[in-house]
Design an enzyme around this catalytic site. Structure first.
Site, PDB file in Angstrom:
ATOM      1  N   VAL A   1      -3.480  -7.249  -1.597  1.00 22.44           N
ATOM      2  CA  VAL A   1      -2.804  -7.995  -0.520  1.00 22.44           C
ATOM      3  C   VAL A   1      -3.749  -8.917   0.253  1.00 22.44           C
ATOM      4  CG1 VAL A   1      -0.853  -6.435  -0.214  1.00 22.44           C
ATOM      5  CG2 VAL A   1      -2.981  -6.005   1.045  1.00 22.44           C
TER       6      VAL A   1
ATOM      7  N   ILE B   1      -2.610  10.362  12.064  1.00 22.67           N
ATOM      8  CA  ILE B   1      -1.556  10.827  11.160  1.00 22.67           C
ATOM      9  C   ILE B   1      -2.217  11.460   9.931  1.00 22.67           C
ATOM     10  CG2 ILE B   1       0.534  10.143   9.884  1.00 22.67           C
ATOM     11  CD1 ILE B   1       0.598   9.530  12.972  1.00 22.67           C
TER      12      ILE B   1
ATOM     13  N   GLY C   1       0.820  -1.218   0.000  1.00 22.82           N
ATOM     14  CA  GLY C   1       0.000   0.000   0.000  1.00 22.82           C
ATOM     15  C   GLY C   1       0.841   1.250   0.000  1.00 22.82           C
TER      16      GLY C   1
ATOM     17  N   TYR D   1     -12.348  -2.157  11.972  1.00 26.80           N
ATOM     18  CA  TYR D   1     -10.955  -1.680  11.927  1.00 26.80           C
ATOM     19  C   TYR D   1     -10.212  -2.031  13.222  1.00 26.80           C
ATOM     20  CZ  TYR D   1      -7.191   1.754  11.117  1.00 26.80           C
ATOM     21  OH  TYR D   1      -5.973   2.375  10.932  1.00 26.80           O
TER      22      TYR D   1
ATOM     23  N   LYS E   1      -6.927  -4.440  13.625  1.00 25.53           N
ATOM     24  CA  LYS E   1      -5.646  -3.929  14.147  1.00 25.53           C
ATOM     25  C   LYS E   1      -5.251  -4.633  15.444  1.00 25.53           C
ATOM     26  CE  LYS E   1      -4.895  -1.029  10.796  1.00 25.53           C
ATOM     27  NZ  LYS E   1      -3.768  -1.240   9.872  1.00 25.53           N
TER      28      LYS E   1
ATOM     29  N   ARG F   1       0.950   5.953  -1.770  1.00 22.44           N
ATOM     30  CA  ARG F   1       0.677   7.263  -1.128  1.00 22.44           C
ATOM     31  C   ARG F   1       0.717   7.098   0.394  1.00 22.44           C
ATOM     32  NH1 ARG F   1      -5.941   7.490  -1.675  1.00 22.44           N
ATOM     33  NH2 ARG F   1      -6.289   6.316   0.238  1.00 22.44           N
TER      34      ARG F   1
HETATM   35  P1  NAP Z   1      -3.918   5.539   2.877  1.00 18.93           P
HETATM   36  O1  NAP Z   1      -3.430   6.922   2.636  1.00 18.93           O
HETATM   37  O2  NAP Z   1      -5.345   5.219   2.597  1.00 18.93           O
HETATM   38  O3  NAP Z   1      -2.961   4.535   2.083  1.00 18.93           O
HETATM   39  C1  NAP Z   1      -3.177   3.151   2.095  1.00 18.93           C
HETATM   40  C2  NAP Z   1      -2.811   2.602   0.736  1.00 18.93           C
HETATM   41  O4  NAP Z   1      -3.079   1.176   0.742  1.00 18.93           O
HETATM   42  C3  NAP Z   1      -3.675   3.214  -0.372  1.00 18.93           C
HETATM   43  O5  NAP Z   1      -2.882   3.573  -1.485  1.00 18.93           O
HETATM   44  C4  NAP Z   1      -4.613   2.083  -0.695  1.00 18.93           C
HETATM   45  O6  NAP Z   1      -5.152   2.101  -1.998  1.00 18.93           O
HETATM   46  C5  NAP Z   1      -3.738   0.872  -0.472  1.00 18.93           C
HETATM   47  N1  NAP Z   1      -4.549  -0.349  -0.393  1.00 18.93           N
HETATM   48  C6  NAP Z   1      -5.821  -0.455   0.064  1.00 18.93           C
HETATM   49  N2  NAP Z   1      -6.254  -1.714  -0.075  1.00 18.93           N
HETATM   50  C7  NAP Z   1      -5.239  -2.426  -0.626  1.00 18.93           C
HETATM   51  C8  NAP Z   1      -5.087  -3.772  -1.010  1.00 18.93           C
HETATM   52  N3  NAP Z   1      -6.079  -4.662  -0.857  1.00 18.93           N
HETATM   53  N4  NAP Z   1      -3.914  -4.173  -1.551  1.00 18.93           N
HETATM   54  C9  NAP Z   1      -2.904  -3.286  -1.733  1.00 18.93           C
HETATM   55  N5  NAP Z   1      -2.988  -1.982  -1.384  1.00 18.93           N
HETATM   56  C10 NAP Z   1      -4.149  -1.551  -0.839  1.00 18.93           C
HETATM   57  O7  NAP Z   1      -3.659   5.095   4.393  1.00 18.93           O
HETATM   58  P2  NAP Z   1      -2.576   5.612   5.472  1.00 18.93           P
HETATM   59  O8  NAP Z   1      -3.239   6.623   6.316  1.00 18.93           O
HETATM   60  O9  NAP Z   1      -1.287   5.930   4.800  1.00 18.93           O
HETATM   61  O10 NAP Z   1      -2.444   4.302   6.367  1.00 18.93           O
HETATM   62  C11 NAP Z   1      -1.425   3.334   6.164  1.00 18.93           C
HETATM   63  C12 NAP Z   1      -1.539   2.290   7.263  1.00 18.93           C
HETATM   64  O11 NAP Z   1      -1.406   2.925   8.536  1.00 18.93           O
HETATM   65  C13 NAP Z   1      -2.873   1.564   7.287  1.00 18.93           C
HETATM   66  O12 NAP Z   1      -2.677   0.211   7.636  1.00 18.93           O
HETATM   67  C14 NAP Z   1      -3.631   2.273   8.381  1.00 18.93           C
HETATM   68  O13 NAP Z   1      -4.633   1.468   8.965  1.00 18.93           O
HETATM   69  C15 NAP Z   1      -2.514   2.582   9.346  1.00 18.93           C
HETATM   70  N6  NAP Z   1      -2.836   3.691  10.240  1.00 18.93           N
HETATM   71  C16 NAP Z   1      -3.045   4.949   9.770  1.00 18.93           C
HETATM   72  C17 NAP Z   1      -3.385   5.969  10.655  1.00 18.93           C
HETATM   73  C18 NAP Z   1      -3.601   7.386  10.204  1.00 18.93           C
HETATM   74  O14 NAP Z   1      -3.920   8.211  11.053  1.00 18.93           O
HETATM   75  N7  NAP Z   1      -3.434   7.710   8.940  1.00 18.93           N
HETATM   76  C19 NAP Z   1      -3.530   5.681  12.016  1.00 18.93           C
HETATM   77  C20 NAP Z   1      -3.322   4.393  12.462  1.00 18.93           C
HETATM   78  C21 NAP Z   1      -2.977   3.400  11.573  1.00 18.93           C
HETATM   79  P3  NAP Z   1      -6.710   2.631  -2.203  1.00 18.93           P
HETATM   80  O15 NAP Z   1      -6.703   4.079  -1.911  1.00 18.93           O
HETATM   81  O16 NAP Z   1      -6.993   2.307  -3.642  1.00 18.93           O
HETATM   82  O17 NAP Z   1      -7.600   1.874  -1.262  1.00 18.93           O
END
Ligand code: NAP
Length: 244
Positions: free
Chosen positions: A61, A185, A8, A152, A156, A11
């Site tokens: 994935v 984040i 993922g 979610y 997690k 971005r």
């Molecule tokens: P994000 O900006 O939505 O990026 C996640 C990326 O994963 C997107 O490009 C998405 O593509 C891709 N993805 C989704 N489903 C997928 C699949 N089946 N196979 C391959 N790629 C896939 O999220 P983020 O905020 O950077 O978060 C990254 C990780 O950190 C996640 O696991 C999230 O739960 C965790 N996290 C984030 C936060 C926060 O505050 N941002 C907090 C706690 C944990 P699409 O856009 O096409 O779905």
């Protein structure tokens, strides 16, 4: 040269982690679910400009067969997989009373089953190498729960249990497995929240600011490094102090 695979990573946090590990000298295998995620996006050029090799692998994935095939391709292309960052994740929020079965199952498949798929196939390669670093993206929601996120939070929380299990299963082969649990984040995932939700979160953060993707990338860089060689099965919260 060692290779890092970040799921993922077109971005958000994944892209920041990929850039940071490229700066640390790893060749980079990027992954995302669709080609479109890499359009109008300079991540591949930015990584190559750092003097390392970089390829993208389009793969869902949550799909066992696709992950098996993709991991094989990455191993053939780079010769080894030394760091795995299980970052791909989605939200489909809603209160439990109104949440559909589809909302629940999709989040579990993408966030949780993906970690099994990746750890299984990459873990097999790392076991033969007798070394490796696995870092899983959990969340504070998986530690404390969060209303509106039963799917979610479950995914997690499971990742934390899986992290400890993988650490115990693979530790004797020189492989570490740790999790990071981010708070709030700034990424496209959290852009979707309303101002009211954001203000409520901010009130709970000791440092009174939201996290940056670089806050996560720096800790993951450490967990991937030689200095973290005796750290395994741990969950590091990166939340600016949401709960203490
Ligand atoms: P994000 O900006 O939505 O990026 C996640 C990326 O994963 C997107 O490009 C998405 O593509 C891709 N993805 C989704 N489903 C997928 C699949 N089946 N196979 C391959 N790629 C896939 O999220 P983020 O905020 O950077 O978060 C990254 C990780 O950190 C996640 O696991 C999230 O739960 C965790 N996290 C984030 C936060 C926060 O505050 N941002 C907090 C706690 C944990 P699409 O856009 O096409 O779905």
């Amino acid at each position: 040269m060692a290779t890092a695979l970040i799921t993922g990573s077109a971005r958000g946090i994944g892209a920041a982690v990929a850039l940071r590990l490229a700066k640390d000298g790893y060749n980079i295998a990027l992954n995302d679910i669709s080609e479109a995620m890499f359009e109008n996006n300079t991540i591949i050029d930015d990584i190559k400009a750092l003097g390392v090799e970089c390829e993208k692998y389009i793969c869902d994935v949550s799909n066992f067969e696709q992950v098996e095939k993709t991991v094989k391709e990455i191993k053939e292309r780079f010769g080894s997989i030394d760091v795995l960052v299980n970052n791909a994740g989605i939200t489909r929020d809603g209160l439990m009373a109104r949440m559909s079965e589809e909302q629940y199952d999709t989040v579990i498949a993408v966030n949780q089953k993906s970690v099994f798929n990746m750890c299984k196939f990459v873990g097999n390669i790392m076991m033969r190498q007798r070394s490796g670093r696995i870092i899983n993206l959990a969340s504070v929601a998986g530690v404390y729960g969060n209303p509106g996120q039963i799917n979610y939070s479950a995914s997690k929380g499971a990742i934390i249990a899986m992290t400890k299990t993988v650490a115990k299963e693979l530790g004797s082969r020189g492989i570490t497995c740790n999790a990071v649990a981010p708070g709030f984040i700034k990424t496209p995932m959290t852009d979707k929240l309303t101002d009211e939700q954001k203000n409520m979160m901010l009130g709970q953060i000791a440092m009174k600011r939201f996290g940056e993707v670089s806050d996560i990338a720096g800790v993951i860089s450490f967990l991937a490094s030689k200095d973290a060689g005796y750290v395994t099965g741990q969950v590091i919260e990166i939340s600016g102090g949401i709960m203490m």
